[in-house]
Design a protein around this motif. Structure first.
Motif, short mmCIF file in Angstrom:
data_model
loop_
_atom_site.label_atom_id
_atom_site.label_comp_id
_atom_site.label_asym_id
_atom_site.label_seq_id
_atom_site.Cartn_x
_atom_site.Cartn_y
_atom_site.Cartn_z
N ASP A 183 16.77 -27.57 -20.85
CA ASP A 183 17.59 -26.43 -21.26
C ASP A 183 16.73 -25.51 -22.13
O ASP A 183 16.19 -25.92 -23.15
N GLU A 185 17.32 -23.39 -24.24
CA GLU A 185 17.69 -23.28 -25.66
C GLU A 185 16.87 -24.24 -26.52
O GLU A 185 16.63 -23.98 -27.70
N GLU A 186 16.44 -25.35 -25.92
CA GLU A 186 15.67 -26.33 -26.69
C GLU A 186 14.34 -25.79 -27.16
O GLU A 186 13.77 -26.30 -28.13
N ARG A 188 13.82 -22.55 -27.97
CA ARG A 188 13.98 -21.36 -28.82
C ARG A 188 13.21 -21.50 -30.14
O ARG A 188 12.53 -20.55 -30.57
N ARG A 192 10.47 -18.90 -31.79
CA ARG A 192 10.70 -18.35 -33.13
C ARG A 192 9.49 -18.63 -34.02
O ARG A 192 9.04 -17.79 -34.78
N ASP A 223 12.36 -20.07 -19.06
CA ASP A 223 12.77 -19.78 -20.44
C ASP A 223 12.49 -18.34 -20.88
O ASP A 223 12.55 -18.04 -22.07
N VAL A 226 15.18 -16.42 -23.14
CA VAL A 226 15.21 -16.88 -24.54
C VAL A 226 13.98 -16.35 -25.29
O VAL A 226 14.08 -15.89 -26.43
N GLU A 229 14.50 -12.78 -26.20
CA GLU A 229 15.43 -12.68 -27.34
C GLU A 229 14.72 -12.96 -28.66
O GLU A 229 15.07 -12.42 -29.69
N GLU A 230 13.69 -13.81 -28.61
CA GLU A 230 12.94 -14.15 -29.82
C GLU A 230 11.73 -13.25 -30.04
O GLU A 230 10.91 -13.52 -30.90
#
Ligand SMILES: *Cc1c(COP(=O)(O)O)cnc(C)c1O
Length: 248
Positions: A183, A185-186, A188, A192, A223, A226, A229-230
């Motif tokens: 996933d 999200e893992e 992210r 960051r 990914d 994500v 977005e970061e």
């Protein structure tokens, strides 16, 4: 007769699939950029063409993809020779052995995978000999995976300082390859972290009037939304464009 080229080109089926995937990727990139408060044009899509034959790359070029990412010098060399198209740019995204540094300096518009000071010093000598300034990104192994190359976060500042002092390299930012996960999200926090590291590098080793180190190359097929977005400014996309690669 002038004007006949206004006729829409018939795409063979294979090219239609490529065109559809290209549209999807661009839509997702634009949507993610918007969520991060940026324009789609603020994110460069590097079409990762490892294992992809030159003719497929030409089709991608005709759809507007002009920057290709390759991870092997020899494969890139053959395709660069086969495809001479205006505006085409080539980036190295895979680990570079020092004995191929001279070749890489001659072939690539940017090396994203500078993963040691020793490699940077070799590239510096080769770039000086070629009388050029080579744009580079520093690859960071954010998650500390033993299987991956890249600078460790705790050696990044010293490496950035050493590499910024090399007159024939132009550091433009950081790159990372996130761990494979189920996933997106893992990973992210990995993205960051790269952005935070970029802030620390910029503060400690500022380049130019605004601090420099603008580029964050992060995000691949699984990914990239994500990553954008970061704060990704470069995404490296292979399978989502060209389809699944043959097993190595
Ligand atoms: C292969 C590769 C990519 C692209 O991977 P996909 O999952 O096909 O998008 C991106 N970056 C690096 C360093 C690669 O080796």
């Amino acid at each position: 007769m002038a004007g006949t080229d206004a006729e829409p080109r018939q795409l063979p089926g294979n090219d239609e699939a490529l065109a559809r995937r290209a549209r999807e990727v661009r839509q997702r990139v634009a949507a993610a950029a918007e969520r991060s408060g940026r324009a789609a044009a603020a994110v460069l899509i590097v079409a990762v063409s490892k294992t992809v034959p030159a003719e497929r790359m030409r089709a991608a070029y005709e759809l507007g993809f002009t920057t290709f990412g390759e991870n092997r010098v020899q494969e890139a060399r053959e395709k660069i020779a086969a495809l001479s198209l205006p505006g085409l740019r080539w980036e190295l995204i895979g680990h570079l052995q020092t004995n191929k540094a001279a070749l890489a300096v001659g072939l690539f518009d940017r090396v994203q995978s500078v993963d040691s000071v020793r490699l940077a010093e070799t590239l510096e000598r080769r770039a000086e000999a070629a009388q050029k300034v080579l744009p580079v990104l520093l690859e960071v192994n954010v998650a500390g995976e033993a299987s991956k190359s890249g600078l460790a976060p705790d050696e990044l500042l010293a490496a950035a300082r050493a590499i910024a002092a090399l007159p024939h390299l132009r550091p433009e930012g950081l790159m990372t390859v996130a761990p494979l996960v189920g996933d997106a999200e893992e990973v992210r926090p990995v993205f960051r972290r790269l952005r935070e590291l970029r802030g620390r590098v910029r503060a400690a080793v500022p380049l130019g009037d605004d601090g420099g180190w603008h580029e964050l190359s992060m995000g691949m097929t699984d990914d990239y939304a994500v990553a954008i977005e970061e704060g990704a400014t470069i995404v490296r996309i292979g399978r989502a464009l060209f389809g699944t690669r043959p097993a190595p």
